[in-house]
Design an enzyme around this catalytic site. Structure first.
Site, PDB file in Angstrom:
ATOM      1  N   ILE A   1       3.487  -5.679  -6.452  1.00 20.20           N
ATOM      2  CA  ILE A   1       4.127  -6.940  -5.545  1.00 20.20           C
ATOM      3  C   ILE A   1       5.410  -6.970  -5.675  1.00 20.20           C
ATOM      4  O   ILE A   1       6.125  -7.357  -6.790  1.00 20.20           O
ATOM      5  CB  ILE A   1       3.331  -8.343  -5.783  1.00 20.20           C
ATOM      6  CG1 ILE A   1       1.759  -8.212  -5.780  1.00 20.20           C
ATOM      7  CG2 ILE A   1       3.877  -9.440  -4.839  1.00 20.20           C
ATOM      8  CD1 ILE A   1       1.254  -7.919  -4.399  1.00 20.20           C
TER       9      ILE A   1
ATOM     10  N   GLU B   1       7.875  -4.535  10.007  1.00 16.79           N
ATOM     11  CA  GLU B   1       7.725  -4.078   8.709  1.00 16.79           C
ATOM     12  C   GLU B   1       8.065  -2.491   8.588  1.00 16.79           C
ATOM     13  O   GLU B   1       8.844  -1.930   8.031  1.00 16.79           O
ATOM     14  CB  GLU B   1       6.893  -4.480   7.796  1.00 16.79           C
ATOM     15  CG  GLU B   1       6.682  -3.827   6.611  1.00 16.79           C
ATOM     16  CD  GLU B   1       5.473  -4.245   5.765  1.00 16.79           C
ATOM     17  OE1 GLU B   1       5.071  -3.798   4.593  1.00 16.79           O
ATOM     18  OE2 GLU B   1       4.652  -5.100   6.477  1.00 16.79           O
ATOM     19  N   ARG B   2       7.138  -1.909   9.458  1.00 20.24           N
ATOM     20  CA  ARG B   2       7.331  -0.420   9.652  1.00 20.24           C
ATOM     21  C   ARG B   2       8.832   0.213  10.115  1.00 20.24           C
ATOM     22  O   ARG B   2       9.181   1.211   9.735  1.00 20.24           O
ATOM     23  CB  ARG B   2       6.290   0.192  10.368  1.00 20.24           C
ATOM     24  CG  ARG B   2       4.943  -0.048   9.377  1.00 20.24           C
ATOM     25  CD  ARG B   2       3.602   0.102   9.998  1.00 20.24           C
ATOM     26  NE  ARG B   2       2.549   0.063   8.940  1.00 20.24           N
ATOM     27  CZ  ARG B   2       1.521  -0.219   9.239  1.00 20.24           C
ATOM     28  NH1 ARG B   2       0.857  -0.120  10.624  1.00 20.24           N
ATOM     29  NH2 ARG B   2       0.352  -0.257   8.324  1.00 20.24           N
TER      30      ARG B   2
ATOM     31  N   GLU C   1      -0.304   8.770   5.798  1.00 20.76           N
ATOM     32  CA  GLU C   1      -1.596   9.348   6.097  1.00 20.76           C
ATOM     33  C   GLU C   1      -2.241   8.059   7.103  1.00 20.76           C
ATOM     34  O   GLU C   1      -2.857   8.373   7.932  1.00 20.76           O
ATOM     35  CB  GLU C   1      -2.686   9.515   5.320  1.00 20.76           C
ATOM     36  CG  GLU C   1      -2.408  10.838   4.141  1.00 20.76           C
ATOM     37  CD  GLU C   1      -1.085  10.966   3.463  1.00 20.76           C
ATOM     38  OE1 GLU C   1      -0.702  11.808   3.020  1.00 20.76           O
ATOM     39  OE2 GLU C   1      -0.647   9.751   2.924  1.00 20.76           O
TER      40      GLU C   1
ATOM     41  N   MET D   1      -0.522  -8.620  -0.795  1.00 17.48           N
ATOM     42  CA  MET D   1      -1.766  -8.158  -0.095  1.00 17.48           C
ATOM     43  C   MET D   1      -2.659  -7.199  -0.861  1.00 17.48           C
ATOM     44  O   MET D   1      -3.496  -7.303  -1.241  1.00 17.48           O
ATOM     45  CB  MET D   1      -1.197  -7.087   1.051  1.00 17.48           C
ATOM     46  CG  MET D   1      -0.459  -8.031   2.009  1.00 17.48           C
ATOM     47  SD  MET D   1      -0.006  -6.935   3.341  1.00 17.48           S
ATOM     48  CE  MET D   1       1.567  -7.789   4.126  1.00 17.48           C
ATOM     49  N   THR D   2      -1.718  -6.191  -1.732  1.00 21.57           N
ATOM     50  CA  THR D   2      -2.512  -4.912  -2.175  1.00 21.57           C
ATOM     51  C   THR D   2      -3.002  -5.621  -3.511  1.00 21.57           C
ATOM     52  O   THR D   2      -2.643  -6.376  -4.234  1.00 21.57           O
ATOM     53  CB  THR D   2      -1.329  -4.048  -2.674  1.00 21.57           C
ATOM     54  OG1 THR D   2      -0.638  -3.510  -1.490  1.00 21.57           O
ATOM     55  CG2 THR D   2      -2.188  -2.685  -3.353  1.00 21.57           C
TER      56      THR D   2
ATOM     57  N   GLN E   1      18.753  20.225  -3.726  1.00 23.10           N
ATOM     58  CA  GLN E   1      19.091  21.848  -4.382  1.00 23.10           C
ATOM     59  C   GLN E   1      20.527  22.155  -4.166  1.00 23.10           C
ATOM     60  O   GLN E   1      21.025  23.137  -5.047  1.00 23.10           O
ATOM     61  CB  GLN E   1      18.138  22.348  -3.369  1.00 23.10           C
ATOM     62  CG  GLN E   1      17.851  23.984  -3.874  1.00 23.10           C
ATOM     63  CD  GLN E   1      17.379  23.896  -5.259  1.00 23.10           C
ATOM     64  OE1 GLN E   1      16.525  23.100  -5.544  1.00 23.10           O
ATOM     65  NE2 GLN E   1      17.253  25.213  -5.702  1.00 23.10           N
TER      66      GLN E   1
END
Length: 389
Positions: free
Chosen positions: A160, A246-247, A371, A128-129, A340
């Protein structure tokens, strides 16, 4: 509080996954990270053990089990061992790719590719990207032009997953340059041995070193009409269908990762001594762990509800975006704050907390950045609360 999400079948699968990871993945992690890719033999071994291929229909050689809870069990066992780097490619080739074939593939396409995926003999990727588009799929430049009955694909993709190991790739390409925005895109199956297809760099990432992530190039790659996956011009719509899965997969990975980190940290701070007591005896340590534990419990409750909704085919894109936003951001915070508490040892890659710190950072970026998730949820809020006129 008792978690009621799993039954005996899920717990039996958990034992199978644990044995496989301990025997076939953990001993090779260091070498695979040095090689920046996993050994393909691992995929075949995973299929033989029933670790991958379970969701593919039985008629195509899979297990025929469509239950997201098995994905969650697998993710939990991977996270406990800090092995996400070596198994990250499964989410694409064993999860997302078969989903596209199941939803949009022709019978010929299913019979050609699904048995190989189920057997671990084929590895799939999704392109896709692009270098100039990122999360903005509406501006992709890769194009597919008709030439007789064939299509000729030209363009470049980046970031990919499985790019080096893949045997085929599902490519998003623009087929109608006159259509506005995301309209006019289509999905194509391109075999890795196709003339004009080439793999670029195996990218050197901040984390997930054993997961090969690549640049791909398509130089007038000619494919037949049978390479079109789904309907012409409906590529963007097809992509949206599988986004909830997917998410949510990223969200449950975040949950599993955060829970694993809390476990490692608890064991460490209540055994490590400093200033005459354990690190865990200090109020600051206990307050930090108490806060993080409570928030992870809340995340677990939401992800569990989303998993059942996905199984019932009721999970919306907005609900999945909320889960992805919450799960990825909380995993990063938990890992950072727990590191930490390990002090200098937390910065050593021989400790799983160090690898988790490195590998978890991508969670809030891929699959749609945080975002973008906020934008999706915000649009839904605007739609719900804008006064009707």
């Amino acid at each position: 509080m008792k978690r009621t999400l799993y039954d005996a079948d899920h717990e039996a699968y958990r034992e199978t996954v644990a044995r496989f990871l301990d025997a076939e993945v953990a001993p090779h992690l260091v070498q695979w990270e040095a090689d920046k890719r996993t050994d393909r033999a691992m995929w075949k071994a995973a299929a033989d053990a029933g670790i991958i291929g379970a969701s593919i229909a039985e008629e195509y050689g899979g297990g025929g089990v469509e239950d997201f809870r098995f994905d969650m069990v697998r993710a939990e066992e991977i996270a406990k061992r800090g092995l996400s780097s070596a198994t990250g490619g499964w989410g694409v080739s064993d999860g997302i790719v078969p989903g596209y074939f199941a939803a949009f593939g022709s019978e010929e396409q299913k019979r050609r590719y699904l048995p190989g995926l189920a057997a671990g003999e084929l590895i799939g990727a999704i392109a896709m990207t692009e270098p100039g588009a990122g999360s903005d799929l509406q501006n992709i430049r890769t194009k597919a032009v008709r030439d007789g009955e064939d299509w000729v694909i030209s363009g470049a993709k980046t970031f990919i997953t499985n790019g080096q190991n893949c045997d085929f790739v599902i490519v998003v390409a623009r087929t109608n340059p006159e259509a506005p925005g995301a309209h006019g895109t289509s999905l194509f199956i391109v075999d890795a041995d196709a003339q004009g297809f080439s793999r670029g760099r195996n990218l050197d990432k901040v984390g997930l070193a054993a997961q090969d992530t690549s640049e791909l190039s398509f130089d007038e790659v000619r494919v037949g009409p049978g390479a079109l996956l789904g309907q012409e011009g409906e590529g963007f719509i097809h992509l949206m269908v599988n986004l909830p899965y997917e998410r949510l997969s990223i969200a449950m990975g975040g949950l599993a990762g955060a829970r694993a980190v809390l476990g490692w940290t608890g064991e460490y701070v209540f055994s490590r001594e400093a200033f005459g007591q354990t690190i865990g005896d200090f109020q600051n340590t206990q307050f930090t762990l108490a806060e993080l534990e409570t928030r992870v419990d809340a995340l677990e409750a939401y992800v569990d509800r989303c998993a059942l909704a996905l199984n019932a085919d009721e999970l919306t894109a907005v609900e999945a975006a909320k889960a992805k936003l919450l799960g990825s951001e909380l995993q990063i915070e938990v890992t950072n704050r727990c590191l930490q508490l390990f002090g200098g040892y937390g910065f050593m890659l021989e400790y799983p907390i160090g690898r988790a710190f490195r590998d978890s950072r991508i969670q809030s970026i891929y699959g749609g950045s945080s975002e973008v998730m906020k934008y999706i949820v915000g649009k839904d809020l605007k739609k719900r609360y804008t006064p009707k006129r």
